[in-house]
Motif scaffolding. Structure first.
Motif, mmCIF file in Angstrom:
data_model
loop_
_atom_site.group_PDB
_atom_site.id
_atom_site.type_symbol
_atom_site.label_atom_id
_atom_site.label_comp_id
_atom_site.label_asym_id
_atom_site.label_seq_id
_atom_site.Cartn_x
_atom_site.Cartn_y
_atom_site.Cartn_z
ATOM 1 N N THR A 204 -61.297 1.438 21.873
ATOM 2 C CA THR A 204 -61.778 0.741 20.663
ATOM 3 C C THR A 204 -63.249 0.672 20.568
ATOM 4 O OG1 THR A 204 -61.387 -1.429 21.608
ATOM 5 C CG2 THR A 204 -59.770 -0.492 20.428
ATOM 6 N N GLU A 205 -64.017 1.096 21.585
ATOM 7 C CA GLU A 205 -65.294 0.897 21.854
ATOM 8 C C GLU A 205 -66.271 1.773 21.103
ATOM 9 O OE1 GLU A 205 -66.551 1.615 26.124
ATOM 10 O OE2 GLU A 205 -65.949 -0.276 26.723
ATOM 11 N N GLY A 206 -65.854 2.968 20.413
ATOM 12 C CA GLY A 206 -66.441 3.696 19.674
ATOM 13 C C GLY A 206 -66.370 3.299 17.974
ATOM 14 N N LEU A 207 -65.389 2.257 17.948
ATOM 15 C CA LEU A 207 -65.270 1.989 16.385
ATOM 16 C C LEU A 207 -66.344 1.217 15.887
ATOM 17 C CD1 LEU A 207 -61.543 1.335 16.637
ATOM 18 C CD2 LEU A 207 -62.400 3.543 15.979
ATOM 19 N N GLU A 208 -66.485 1.434 14.530
ATOM 20 C CA GLU A 208 -67.479 0.401 13.975
ATOM 21 C C GLU A 208 -66.853 -0.875 13.731
ATOM 22 O OE1 GLU A 208 -68.748 2.123 10.591
ATOM 23 O OE2 GLU A 208 -69.715 3.805 11.238
ATOM 24 N N VAL A 209 -67.775 -2.196 13.621
ATOM 25 C CA VAL A 209 -67.169 -3.413 13.435
ATOM 26 C C VAL A 209 -66.559 -3.578 12.509
ATOM 27 C CG1 VAL A 209 -69.274 -4.328 12.293
ATOM 28 C CG2 VAL A 209 -68.085 -5.862 13.929
ATOM 29 N N ASN A 210 -66.680 -2.835 11.171
ATOM 30 C CA ASN A 210 -65.864 -3.434 10.015
ATOM 31 C C ASN A 210 -64.720 -2.308 10.166
ATOM 32 O OD1 ASN A 210 -67.589 -5.138 8.959
ATOM 33 N ND2 ASN A 210 -69.140 -3.614 8.337
ATOM 34 N N ALA A 211 -64.492 -1.554 11.029
ATOM 35 C CA ALA A 211 -63.434 -0.667 11.027
ATOM 36 C C ALA A 211 -62.156 -1.233 11.173
ATOM 37 C CB ALA A 211 -63.472 0.634 12.131
ATOM 38 N N LYS A 212 -60.764 -0.788 10.347
ATOM 39 C CA LYS A 212 -59.827 -1.489 10.727
ATOM 40 C C LYS A 212 -58.941 -0.687 11.747
ATOM 41 C CE LYS A 212 -59.117 -2.699 5.876
ATOM 42 N NZ LYS A 212 -60.326 -2.100 5.520
ATOM 43 N N ALA A 213 -58.775 -1.374 12.994
ATOM 44 C CA ALA A 213 -57.953 -0.777 14.096
ATOM 45 C C ALA A 213 -56.516 -1.472 14.209
ATOM 46 C CB ALA A 213 -58.838 -0.995 15.377
ATOM 47 N N PHE A 214 -55.501 -0.895 14.320
ATOM 48 C CA PHE A 214 -54.281 -1.346 14.686
ATOM 49 C C PHE A 214 -53.811 -0.767 15.982
ATOM 50 C CE2 PHE A 214 -54.562 -0.846 10.343
ATOM 51 C CZ PHE A 214 -54.530 -2.190 9.697
ATOM 52 N N ALA A 215 -52.762 -1.560 16.746
ATOM 53 C CA ALA A 215 -52.363 -1.022 18.142
ATOM 54 C C ALA A 215 -50.878 -1.462 17.982
ATOM 55 C CB ALA A 215 -52.992 -1.796 19.190
ATOM 56 N N LEU A 216 -50.101 -0.387 18.182
ATOM 57 C CA LEU A 216 -48.652 -0.380 18.102
ATOM 58 C C LEU A 216 -48.126 -0.059 19.488
ATOM 59 C CD1 LEU A 216 -45.934 -0.854 16.932
ATOM 60 C CD2 LEU A 216 -45.884 1.245 16.040
ATOM 61 N N ILE A 217 -47.696 -1.175 20.304
ATOM 62 C CA ILE A 217 -47.363 -0.953 21.821
ATOM 63 C C ILE A 217 -45.864 -0.964 22.042
ATOM 64 C CG2 ILE A 217 -47.619 -2.095 24.154
ATOM 65 C CD1 ILE A 217 -50.058 -3.602 23.047
ATOM 66 N N LEU A 218 -45.382 0.131 22.444
ATOM 67 C CA LEU A 218 -43.871 0.275 22.700
ATOM 68 C C LEU A 218 -43.740 0.029 24.234
ATOM 69 C CD1 LEU A 218 -43.336 2.925 20.118
ATOM 70 C CD2 LEU A 218 -43.350 0.920 19.608
ATOM 71 N N CYS A 219 -43.001 -0.956 24.535
ATOM 72 C CA CYS A 219 -42.653 -1.203 26.173
ATOM 73 C C CYS A 219 -41.247 -1.230 26.419
ATOM 74 C CB CYS A 219 -43.690 -2.207 26.380
ATOM 75 S SG CYS A 219 -43.099 -3.661 25.581
ATOM 76 N N ALA A 220 -40.998 -0.515 27.335
ATOM 77 C CA ALA A 220 -39.498 -0.530 27.983
ATOM 78 C C ALA A 220 -39.343 -1.008 28.991
ATOM 79 C CB ALA A 220 -39.053 0.915 27.988
ATOM 80 N N GLN A 221 -40.367 -1.250 30.051
ATOM 81 C CA GLN A 221 -39.962 -1.834 31.613
ATOM 82 C C GLN A 221 -40.122 -3.426 31.571
ATOM 83 O OE1 GLN A 221 -38.780 -2.371 34.478
ATOM 84 N NE2 GLN A 221 -39.336 -0.211 34.801
ATOM 85 N N ALA A 222 -39.042 -4.131 31.653
ATOM 86 C CA ALA A 222 -39.052 -5.551 31.456
ATOM 87 C C ALA A 222 -39.769 -6.117 32.716
ATOM 88 C CB ALA A 222 -37.616 -6.005 31.665
ATOM 89 N N LEU A 223 -40.004 -5.619 33.827
ATOM 90 C CA LEU A 223 -40.756 -6.385 34.998
ATOM 91 C C LEU A 223 -42.050 -5.534 35.132
ATOM 92 C CD1 LEU A 223 -37.744 -6.636 37.337
ATOM 93 C CD2 LEU A 223 -38.917 -8.400 35.895
#
Length: 1095
Positions: free
Chosen positions: A205-224
């Protein structure tokens, strides 16, 4: 969901997918697997005639064998028995192969990967209109391991995963579930493991501008996984808020499976609510569509405003106000005074105090660290049992790990390994771990101790929850590497030395596996050898350095036509001395002849005298205390090396002067922080040494620290050792961590160019930096002690292991030196701002121990190096040998397909940016040798900082930068240092045996020549040729071992031809003897036949 979304031209979606083996496993419980197994085996067995022909008892036994084979073989397992089977039984075994059974379970119960792809297929119309950046991530199960420490750090040469294997960009209009699945199948076949999530997401996310809209969708499967530890997510939240010019992404998470604990699910939910996103747990297939619809409505709604995100943030801010939050996260939503609800100020406008509370959070992190499981590079070395030259150092690595209570075994041949294990028992009924019960051939030859604990198979930890079928399945693969924890022994190192040894293992594995071997005829080794040989030809080092200093002062000269020295030209007009010179234009005798002043101070040899003389007048201050010039630095360095050491009272002030910060505002901030900490300690609880050290690390490099800790599950692996080092160092100085002077010292030591934050593993740049330091040491010891280094290579000992451990353990080289000697070495380190003095110290220790190490085997050498108390070396002897070591100023590293030239030099500039050619990439490793217009000069008596210094009495100075400049070039090829076991000159006994063999052959040739003169026989002539040619061959081989480099050369080739030709004459002689014997026997037989006929 298929509706037209709002304009997504400025939106970026970071799709984070977990790269875990769990993704391909069927989503069924152990009970469901057992219920499916026996019916599956029976239904497929009854379809074969050979099975139906068997008696009932044999059918039951066969079903049991097939069931155990499926459980122990895994997906790719093969029959492990040695019995012969009929073609019909083989066909039945193929039909009941493990991979078919697991495919049946996947088809019936589904997989987590299938659920992820199904959800993405539902979201595909909305994702396709946006830029999608796919990030694969992988943590560690249960505990942080060496592999995770390596992957959470910046890439090292041996562990640089190709970015294409864990990151993929889809421009708007190109995303598709099919293309994503194809890419995942392609990159999953690579053996390299991918980095952890939070640090890579923050970097993306460092290269994005301050007013840019950024979404992160995290799909995780390992419970531990270590990624979902609450402490790791709390640190990750702070890392997103460090840069006010970078947008905080809206985080949403979907966890698959029913194994996630409520604690981790609550932490995921709070992190997502804090950033404005949603969190779901999908443990049933029917929940996929509602979860996808909820994400689509929240993230990709047709409504153009961002009120729904701020609503979530405002909701979490209210929880923070009430104090009901589960995690400690920074405040993103500003609460105006007098308002009952927080305002919806944009995130980037209110990010104050994002790092507050971080030290306390890291100290109480609950994650454990597993130091037993080897990293990928270590496993590559340990699995090679051929003892090839490239991996021969694995012998020292094995002994090294045995010293800390671990034993690594590798089995490459198929069949039984001969190890019997005792399974874990319920708590209170016996052992709760997998332990070795007995050994049989072939493992009995390894002399393993009974009761040893099995801790890992390859890189997979073995715990009390690991079932027997899983252990059998992993052991059935070949080659297999097993790691055991041995019972306590006398040779096992103390607990405080474990972590430095672990870091040494990781660093040296990356060094030896990532960088090419050194070359005798190529830089950097050739350059170092030339430098050292030229230094040996000179007089004593002390006299040489003093004469070089005086020559440099003499070269200053005077202005043309006058007796005014040229150093006056460098004075700034607005400086106090410059204004004085403009008025009076007069100098004293020593100022006109600085060489005379330097001779007197060299004769005195006291740092206190230098400080006293430098404060006596502004001219001498310019000549002696202006560290922007080279000659004063050389003078101080000579006095510190060969003069009288500093007293305890002088040392703190001297360190403060050497550590003086060029930015007075920053120095004032450090002192203010120390004063505030002292004031808080009077009213609240006292900060622990760990919190004080972490606070200094936060002020030094918050971004680097947070990236490392978020990748390690919120854990700081080097905290205990680094805090102990800090306390030992301050205790030797007679100070405490809460003192303002001690706080300033600790703060500055963590920064450049001292880099103690990297040394103590409080930065994600620590491991690659340590690899560079060990490479530098490797070059110096190979050039300084070539015979010892060849012996180390032949026996498989890596001296970098000890250098890295000595550097890491406690105060630098604490186990090798006394306190006063450590402080003297620290004086040089702090003044010279370089770790070169520690390289010299390590080489000096090996120099003093060389006679004891030469000729010893690997175990004896390791015992000598570990038992530092038995060295019987005086501290003066160590210091003298340290300062006698000559290091080089030119270092060259060769990475795959890239040639790095690193040259130490001093670059002078006048507050301007350096301009370098475009074809080179310059990496500045050591920076900021700067002295400012406001000096902190030692006083006369105790070298302490004065309270006030009048600005009119302080001279200005020109800033300079000491840097290490990397010039990246392509196409340089290197060879390797040849195996010392083929370098005959390194083994005097072997060379002597060659001369003895040649001389013996020559004596036999003289004897046969004397015999041949008396009686000329063909056999004697052939024997004479054999002995003459053999003598020439063996003597020539001995000369090649004495005077030529190892490997194929003209001498060895000619010697081989002569020796082979000599054996040809010996063979011809034998043939002649055999032929003559046969002719005699034939004549005798013919004569007997003639006699019989005559009768």
């Amino acid at each position: 969901m298929a509706g037209v979304a709002r304009d997504a031209g400025e939106e970026t979606v970071f799709l984070c997918l977990e790269a875990s083996d769990l993704l391909l496993e069927p989503m069924c419980s152990t009970w469901e697997l057992q219920q499916e197994l026996v019916p599956y085996v029976l239904s497929h067995s009854l379809q074969h005639e050979d099975f139906l022909k068997l008696p009932k008892a044999e059918r039951q036994a066969k079903v049991k064998i097939l069931t155990q084979r499926i459980l122990s073989g895994g997906e790719t397992g093969a029959p492990s028995g040695d019995e012969e089977e009929s073609p019909g039984q083989l066909r039945m075994a193929e039909a009941l192969s493990p991979h078919r059974f697991w495919a049946h379970l996947r088809a019936k119960y589904g997989t987590r990967l299938g659920s992820i792809l199904e959800m993405l297929q539902l979201l595909e119309p909305l994702l396709k209109a946006r830029r999608v950046v796919v990030l694969r991530f992988e943590g560690e199960v249960d505990m942080v391991s060496a592999s995770l420490i390596l992957r959470a750090s910046r890439p090292c040469p041996a562990s640089v995963p190709m970015q294409e294997s864990w990151q993929r960009d889809f421009v708007p209009g190109t995303f598709g579930t099919g293309s994503l699945n194809a890419w995942l199948q392609e990159v999953s076949s690579t053996s390299s493991r991918v980095p952890p999530l939070w640090s890579r997401l923050a970097a993306a996310t460092e290269g994005l501008e301050v007013n840019a809209k950024a979404f992160a969708l995290i799909l995780c499967a390992q419970a531990l996984s270590s990624e979902t530890v609450p402490e790791a997510m709390a640190v990750a939240g702070r890392s997103f808020c460090e840069d006010p010019h970078r947008p905080v992404p809206c985080l949403s998470a979907v966890s698959f499976g029913h194994d996630f604990t409520s604690e981790r699910l609550q932490a995921l939910e709070e992190l997502c609510a804090w950033s404005g996103g949603l969190s779901f747990n999908v443990d049933e297939p029917v929940m996929l569509k509602p979860a996808a619809e909820g994400l689509a409505a929240h993230l990709f709604s047709q409504v153009s405003d961002d009120g729904r995100f701020f609503e979530r943030r405002r909701y979490y801010a209210q929880k923070q106000e009430l104090g009901t939050c589960f995690m400690e996260l920074p405040r993103l939503v500003k609460c105006l005074e007098g308002d009952s609800t927080p305002s919806v100020t944009p995130l980037h406008l209110h990010r104050r105090h994002s790092c507050s509370g971080l030290p306390a959070l890291l100290v109480k992190a609950s994650s454990l660290i597993d130091y037993a499981v080897p990293s990928e590079s270590m496993l590559t070395v340990l699995s090679d049992v051929t003892l090839a030259l490239a991996h021969r150092w694995s012998r020292s690595l094995r002994v090294w790990r045995i010293r800390r209570g671990l034993r690594d075994l590798v089995f490459g041949e198929p069949g039984s390994i001969g190890l019997d294990f005792e399974e874990p028992k319920p708590e209170g009924e016996g052992s709760t771990t997998w332990r070795l019960r007995a050994t049989h051939p072939p493992a009995s030859a390894l002399k393993m101790q009974e009761g040893s604990e099995l801790v890992a198979i390859h890189r997979v930890r073995v715990t009390e929850r690991t079932v027997r079928s899983e252990v059998a399945r992993r052991i059935s693969s070949r080659p297999v590497s097993l790691t055991f924890r041995l019972p306590k022994s006398k040779k096992e190192v103390p607990e405080k030395e474990i972590f430095p040894m672990v870091i040494a293992e990781i660093v040296v594995s990356e060094l030896r596996e990532g960088l090419p071997p050194l070359k005798t005829a190529q830089p950097p080794l050739s350059t170092a050898v030339q430098k050292i040989q030229s230094a040996k030809a000179r007089c004593t080092l002390q006299m040489h350095q003093a004469s070089r200093l005086l020559q440099s002062v003499r070269r200053w000269g005077t202005m043309p036509g006058t007796s005014v020295p040229t150093w006056v030209e460098d004075l700034k007009v607005d400086s106090p001395l410059g204004r004085r010179w403009a008025k009076t234009a007069s100098l004293d005798l020593f100022a006109r002849e600085p060489g005379l002043l330097y001779r007197v101070l060299l004769f005195c040899g006291e740092a206190q005298t230098l400080a006293f003389a430098g404060r006596s007048c502004s001219c001498w201050r310019q000549l002696l205390l202006d560290m922007a010039q080279r000659s004063p630095r050389q003078l101080w360095s000579w006095v510190l090396r060969h003069g009288r050491s500093l007293s305890a009272r002088q040392r703190i002030g001297f360190w403060q002067w050497c550590l003086g910060e060029d930015d007075s505002k920053h120095a004032a901030a450090l002192m203010a922080a120390a004063a505030a900490r002292t004031k808080r300690s009077e009213t609240k609880r006292s900060e622990t040494p760990e919190e004080i050290l972490l606070g200094a690390a936060v002020r030094s490099d918050l971004l680097s620290l947070s990236r490392l800790c978020s990748g390690l599950g919120g854990t700081v692996p080097g905290l205990e050792v680094s805090s102990a080092s800090m306390l030992a160092l301050l205790d030797a100085l007679g100070s405490e961590p809460r003192d303002s002077a001690a706080a300033l010292i600790v703060d500055r030591l963590l920064q450049e160019p001292w880099h103690c934050q990297r040394l103590w593993l409080l930065s994600d740049a620590a491991l690659p930096w340590l690899v560079m330091q060990c490479r530098y040491f490797q070059v110096i010891i190979a050039a300084q002690l070539p015979n010892l280094f060849r012996h180390f290579m032949g026996e498989g000992l890596a001296p970098e292991l000890f250098f890295c451990a000595w550097l890491q353990g406690g105060v630098f080289f604490q186990s090798c030196l006394k306190a006063e000697t450590q402080l003297r070495i620290m004086d040089h380190f702090i003044f010279e701002r370089s770790f070169k003095v520690f390289v010299k110290l390590a080489v000096a220790i090996f120099t003093l121990l060389e006679k004891r190490l030469i000729g010893q085997d690997i175990e004896k050498m390791m015992d000598i190096l570990f038992e530092s108390q038995a060295w019987d070396l005086s501290q003066e002897e160590i210091l003298k040998a340290t300062f006698a070591v000559k290091t080089k100023e030119y270092t060259e590293y060769t990475y795959p397909d890239i040639h790095y030239n690193i040259e130490l030099h001093i670059l002078k500039h006048d507050n301007k940016h350096m301009h370098t050619p475009k074809q080179f990439r310059h990496i500045h490793i050591l920076q900021q040798w700067t002295e400012t217009a406001k000096w902190a000069v030692p006083s006369v008596t105790n070298l302490e900082l004065p309270a006030r210094v009048a600005s009119e009495d302080l001279p200005g100075s020109t800033p300079q930068i000491m840097s290490v400049e990397c010039e990246l070039k392509l196409g340089a090829s290197t060879a390797v240092i040849l195996d010392p076991r083929t370098t005959l000159g390194a083994h005097r006994t072997t060379v002597d045996c060659l001369y003895i063999a040649g001389g013996s052959m020559f004596l036999m040739a003289i004897f046969l020549l004397y015999k041949l003169v008396r009686q000329n026989l063909l056999s004697d002539t052939l024997f004479l040729l054999f002995f003459i040619l053999s003598a020439l061959g063996w003597i020539l081989m001995g000369l090649a071992g004495d005077f030529l480099v190892a490997g194929e050369n003209w001498a060895t080739k000619v010697a081989k031809v002569l020796i082979t030709l000599s054996w040809a004459f010996l063979l011809l002689n034998c043939c002649c003897v055999l032929e003559g014997d046969l002719l005699q026997k034939g004549a005798r037989a013919w004569a007997e036949v003639g006699w019989v006929n005559s009768q």
